[in-house]
Design an enzyme around this catalytic site. Structure first.
Site: not given
Ligand code: BDR
Ligand code: CA
Length: 299
Positions: A237
């Site tokens: 992500h």
């Molecule tokens: C986002 O949520 C966090 O757990 C990750 O680091 C990322 O920024 C993904 O939904």
């Protein structure tokens, strides 16, 4: 050269995103601000200093500590995924000395924006609390900024916390609502895009085997938990947001108007566009770039 301030809540994928930024020749990491999200802000700040000690980017960025919790609700962490310490609960990190700036994250964001103006790209990898606080401190705090790349939201796909909401938006929807209504140059990198950015453990291991050493071993160790929980692959992500900040052509963008629901849902709305949304990802090019830059041989 893209000059970035990275606002982050490390976090396994946040850690990979920082390493990607430090390994990207066209990116200068001017500053890092921490925010409560995946873990409490103290733990996230410790993780930034762990990564700085491990990777030693030159010049070192200024680090500022940010909000300890969302604007209007208790903090909900993602420690179940990232570990209680945010980086997979390894028990052998060398101790680090924390040396953050005396000013807080919101002040540093405002000051850096004032100083660099349109030359600054802000990359937000956690809940948007620090950005909202910067806006609250002075109406024009983010005026004139070049670009704000936000990892968060789920536009036309299901969320990862509720059926409609993604984690970063869900943790602090009030902050997200303020940021999205502030007439800012936002490029949103939502789950619609990041679910295309999957990394297989075997591909990471093959890349790390080319540059063995302390950095490669540590990356293999702190990602182990994510691969175990996600069945041998993980979503990149936050690295995708950093990559799209450095090279916007890695994704296709769509102008859209989004409003933030009470639970953090990013809903399409009628009216003028208030952001660009990342849609299709050039996965092959992204992954090749990521794996090449994550762990350079000299470290
Ligand atoms: C986002 O949520 C966090 O757990 C990750 O680091 C990322 O920024 C993904 O939904
Ligand atoms: Ca994050």
């Amino acid at each position: 050269m893209t000059t970035v301030l990275i606002d982050t809540d490390p976090g396994i994928d946040d850690a990979l995103a920082l390493l990607l930024a430090w390994g990207s020749p066209g990116v200068e990491v001017e500053a890092i601000t921490t925010v409560a999200g995946n873990v409490a802000v103290e733990r996230g700040t410790t993780n930034v200093f762990r990564l700085l000690a491990l990777r030693r980017p030159q010049p070192p960025p200024t680090v500022a500590v940010g909000a300890a919790g969302p604007l209007a609700r208790p903090l909900q962490t993602a420690a179940r995924y990232h570990g209680e310490d945010g980086l997979g609960d390894l028990d052998d990190w060398p101790p680090v000395i924390l040396a953050p700036a005396s000013q807080g994250a919101a002040a540093l964001i405002a000051e850096t924006t004032r100083r660099l103006g349109e030359r600054l790209t802000l990359v937000a990898l956690g809940p948007l609390t620090n950005l909202a606080l910067a806006l609250a401190a002075g109406g024009a705090a983010l005026a004139g900024i070049g670009r704000i790349v936000v990892m968060g939201g789920a536009v036309d796909v299901p969320g990862n916390v509720t059926p409609a909401a993604e984690f970063n938006m869900h943790v602090d929807p009030e902050a997200a609502a303020r940021v999205f209504s502030a007439d800012l140059p936002i490029d949103l990198v939502p789950l619609d895009a990041t679910r295309q950015a999957t990394l297989a453990r075997a591909d990471l291991e093959a890349a790390l085997a080319k540059t063995p050493g302390p950095l490669a071993s540590r990356i293999a160790a702190f990602t182990r938990r994510a691969f175990r929980l996600d069945g041998g692959t993980m979503y990149l992500h936050d690295p995708l947001a950093v990559a799209a900040a450095a090279d916007p052509t890695l994704v296709e963008w769509e102008e859209a108007r989004l409003e933030i629901g009470a639970d953090g849902a990013t809903r399409r709305a009628a009216g003028a566009s208030n952001c660009r949304v990342a849609r299709r990802v050039d996965r092959a090019r992204f992954l090749a770039t990521f794996l090449e830059r994550l762990c350079p041989g000299s470290s």
